[in-house]
Design a protein around this motif. Structure first.
Motif, mmCIF file in Angstrom:
data_model
loop_
_atom_site.group_PDB
_atom_site.id
_atom_site.type_symbol
_atom_site.label_atom_id
_atom_site.label_comp_id
_atom_site.label_asym_id
_atom_site.label_seq_id
_atom_site.Cartn_x
_atom_site.Cartn_y
_atom_site.Cartn_z
ATOM 1 N N UNK A 17 71.273 -17.783 -38.555
ATOM 2 C CA UNK A 17 70.671 -18.801 -37.635
ATOM 3 C C UNK A 17 70.161 -18.121 -36.406
ATOM 4 N N UNK A 18 68.833 -18.921 -36.352
ATOM 5 C CA UNK A 18 67.934 -18.157 -35.325
ATOM 6 C C UNK A 18 68.435 -18.527 -33.703
ATOM 7 N N UNK A 19 69.589 -19.397 -33.512
ATOM 8 C CA UNK A 19 70.023 -19.493 -32.154
ATOM 9 C C UNK A 19 71.443 -20.146 -32.291
ATOM 10 N N UNK A 20 72.002 -20.338 -31.249
ATOM 11 C CA UNK A 20 73.303 -20.983 -31.459
ATOM 12 C C UNK A 20 73.204 -22.262 -31.511
ATOM 13 N N UNK A 21 72.162 -22.909 -31.095
ATOM 14 C CA UNK A 21 71.982 -24.208 -31.177
ATOM 15 C C UNK A 21 71.910 -24.860 -32.721
ATOM 16 N N UNK A 22 70.940 -23.805 -33.528
ATOM 17 C CA UNK A 22 70.791 -23.979 -34.895
ATOM 18 C C UNK A 22 72.081 -23.482 -35.661
ATOM 19 N N UNK A 23 72.751 -22.876 -35.288
ATOM 20 C CA UNK A 23 74.358 -22.314 -35.713
ATOM 21 C C UNK A 23 75.255 -23.717 -35.745
ATOM 22 N N UNK A 24 75.129 -24.361 -34.683
ATOM 23 C CA UNK A 24 76.194 -25.617 -34.312
ATOM 24 C C UNK A 24 75.474 -26.475 -35.656
ATOM 25 N N UNK A 25 74.305 -26.605 -35.790
ATOM 26 C CA UNK A 25 73.507 -27.691 -36.725
ATOM 27 C C UNK A 25 74.050 -27.192 -37.985
ATOM 28 N N UNK A 26 74.070 -26.017 -38.386
ATOM 29 C CA UNK A 26 74.502 -25.483 -39.873
ATOM 30 C C UNK A 26 76.004 -25.917 -39.850
ATOM 31 N N UNK A 27 76.880 -25.349 -38.925
ATOM 32 C CA UNK A 27 78.354 -25.868 -39.132
ATOM 33 C C UNK A 27 78.292 -27.409 -39.315
ATOM 34 N N UNK B 137 74.402 -15.382 -35.515
ATOM 35 C CA UNK B 137 73.222 -15.654 -34.861
ATOM 36 C C UNK B 137 72.429 -14.389 -34.673
ATOM 37 N N UNK B 138 71.110 -14.446 -35.187
ATOM 38 C CA UNK B 138 70.211 -13.366 -34.886
ATOM 39 C C UNK B 138 68.810 -14.117 -34.423
ATOM 40 N N UNK B 139 68.504 -13.751 -33.070
ATOM 41 C CA UNK B 139 67.547 -14.806 -32.526
ATOM 42 C C UNK B 139 66.261 -14.023 -33.267
ATOM 43 N N UNK B 140 64.862 -14.821 -33.179
ATOM 44 C CA UNK B 140 63.701 -14.392 -34.017
ATOM 45 C C UNK B 140 63.151 -13.266 -33.119
ATOM 46 N N UNK B 141 62.366 -12.444 -33.750
ATOM 47 C CA UNK B 141 61.665 -11.328 -33.071
ATOM 48 C C UNK B 141 60.748 -11.908 -32.260
ATOM 49 N N UNK C 164 65.650 -7.411 -33.905
ATOM 50 C CA UNK C 164 65.911 -8.209 -34.764
ATOM 51 C C UNK C 164 66.018 -7.332 -36.445
ATOM 52 N N UNK C 165 65.513 -6.259 -36.567
ATOM 53 C CA UNK C 165 65.597 -5.552 -37.658
ATOM 54 C C UNK C 165 66.949 -4.908 -37.608
ATOM 55 N N UNK C 166 67.216 -4.456 -36.539
ATOM 56 C CA UNK C 166 68.727 -3.952 -36.337
ATOM 57 C C UNK C 166 69.777 -4.725 -36.960
ATOM 58 N N UNK C 167 69.734 -5.945 -36.338
ATOM 59 C CA UNK C 167 70.672 -6.820 -36.479
ATOM 60 C C UNK C 167 70.925 -7.469 -38.075
ATOM 61 N N UNK C 168 69.675 -7.494 -38.489
ATOM 62 C CA UNK C 168 69.389 -8.041 -39.785
ATOM 63 C C UNK C 168 70.108 -6.902 -40.971
ATOM 64 N N UNK C 169 69.751 -5.708 -40.613
ATOM 65 C CA UNK C 169 70.157 -4.958 -41.472
ATOM 66 C C UNK C 169 71.756 -4.578 -41.207
ATOM 67 N N UNK D 46 75.469 -12.109 -31.516
ATOM 68 C CA UNK D 46 75.715 -11.724 -32.976
ATOM 69 C C UNK D 46 77.089 -12.347 -33.402
ATOM 70 N N UNK D 47 77.099 -13.520 -33.427
ATOM 71 C CA UNK D 47 78.601 -14.045 -33.710
ATOM 72 C C UNK D 47 78.282 -15.049 -34.749
ATOM 73 N N UNK D 48 79.618 -15.704 -35.258
ATOM 74 C CA UNK D 48 79.651 -16.720 -36.307
ATOM 75 C C UNK D 48 80.267 -17.890 -35.360
#
Length: 412
Positions: free
Chosen positions: A160-170, A179-183, A358-363, A408-410
């Motif tokens: 998810x690009x934010x905690x806000x979106x992570x809650x929507x997904x849930x 959560x990995x914020x966009x670059x 962003x790249x580091x977290x995605x990898x 960087x959490x779920x």
């Protein structure tokens, strides 16, 4: 490892497309798919890239009126033959995650947001769409929601690009997400942080506020225009969209419409403003972070993704009600502390959102998933893609390590 990146459509170049650029830097040999793609736009941003379109692009007026074919996009996605790919990355805001993969392949969905127009903002979209479009959305929304939830189970891992979106997904899919914020581009105008804030000005040396956005209803740009007129402040509106004519008609002489601008002009408008006005409810909001990276404070609606970077009294001011009076009051409060908001402190507050992070977290996420999948090959280290603008060197490792870690959490 063969990689496919599925993006919804390439018709503008905003936040979702910047995320795509970083994904392409990580996987320069990936094949890229989208429902429709403006090849001139692609060539201007990623020269030489060939995008494989779904059959939506071949339908009558499909490239121009592709949104009217939204009910057909599930079938278009499911008709893609992706059996050759080991890793599939879907960039979801419009429908992309519903592709069908091999059982042993890995599918990561970077979710900018579940489709707002069929979920929590559906009523607002219908209200602003007009009679026919509103009826169309009402007719398709129920079964699109069923398809959207069903296909969420085809995804191995959500980002998810934010905690806000992570809650929507849930809430909508019942799935956890990382959560990995966009670059965000961290380039700043030379010498900006050494300038006195009172020296900031715009055309004709007159200080101004700026709002930079696609001009659509949910961005609430009309609040910024009305608040600026109420206070007699100069406002610059950067961007285009379906509300351009209506907003221009309601604006007074203190409001200047810059329209669509190039990257350098965009950075200039942000860097020289007193503050960016951000009245909409956003999933994250890359533009406010870009403004802060240029040392420009932000006056934002304090809900949604803005809460993940807005520090009231440090890099801007928040307001809690989406109304003209609340925004006008926030502007006046900002002006009372404006001299205390140092550009270098504003910039430092958002350095953690740079593309390298962003790249580091995605990898990290990918490595964690591959640790559980011994049957899949690991991708080789990817050099910067020669067709994409190089990553800015503005953010050094030493700068990154000094700053707070991004989330960087779920969310279960």
């Amino acid at each position: 490892m063969r990689v496919a990146i599925i993006h919804y459509w390439f018709t503008t170049w905003r936040g979702g497309e910047r995320v795509f650029e970083e994904l392409l830097r990580l996987f320069p040999d990936a094949d890229v798919y989208a429902h429709v793609a403006d090849q001139k736009l692609i060539d201007s941003r990623v020269p030489g890239l060939q995008v494989r379109e779904t059959w939506i692009a071949k339908l009558p007026l499909g490239r121009k009126l592709f949104r009217l074919y939204l009910p057909l996009m599930p079938m278009a996605l499911e008709s893609l033959d992706l059996q050759a790919y080991d890793l599939i990355i879907s960039s979801e805001s419009g429908p992309t995650k519903g592709v069908i993969k091999r059982p042993d392949a890995l599918h990561i969905c970077y979710c900018h947001s579940p489709m707002r127009y069929i979920w929590d903002m559906s009523a607002q979209y219908r209200r602003n769409a007009g009679l026919l479009k509103g009826l169309f959305l009402s007719l398709i929304s129920t079964w699109m929601r069923v398809w959207d939830v069903t296909t969420s189970m085809r995804v191995d891992a959500f980002i998810a690009n934010s905690l806000f979106v992570s809650r929507r997904i849930s809430s909508y899919y019942g799935r956890g997400s990382t959560v990995i914020h966009p670059p965000v581009r961290m380039q700043s105008v030379r010498g900006l942080c050494q300038r006195d804030r009172s020296a900031r000005n715009g055309p004709g040396e007159e200080p101004y506020y700026v709002v930079a956005s696609e001009l659509v209803a949910y961005k609430r740009v009309e609040l910024a225009i009305e608040a600026a007129q109420q206070l007699g402040r100069k406002l610059v509106v950067v961007g285009e969209g379906e509300q351009f004519k209506a907003l221009k008609a309601m604006a007074g002489p203190n409001v200047h419409f810059a329209g669509r601008v190039n990257d350098d002009e965009f950075a200039g408008w942000l860097a020289n403003a007193r503050a960016l006005l951000f009245p909409g409810l956003e999933d994250f909001g890359i533009v406010p972070v870009e403004a802060m990276a240029n040392g420009t404070p932000v006056i934002a609606y304090a809900r949604g993704g803005a809460l993940e970077y807005l520090m009231d009294g440090v890099n801007g001011v928040g307001f809690s009600t989406q109304s003209v009076d609340a925004l006008a009051a926030a502007i006046k409060r900002f002006e009372s502390i404006e001299s205390k908001l140092r550009p270098e402190a504003v910039r430092a507050s958002v350095l953690r959102f740079g593309p390298e992070r962003f790249q580091q977290q995605f990898l990290q996420v990918l490595d964690s998933l591959l640790d559980q999948r011994a049957d899949l090959p690991r991708p080789s280290a990817a050099p910067s893609h020669p067709r994409v603008f190089p990553i800015s060197a503005a953010l050094r490792d030493a700068d990154i390590e000094r700053l707070p870690r991004p989330v960087l959490s779920s969310v279960p």
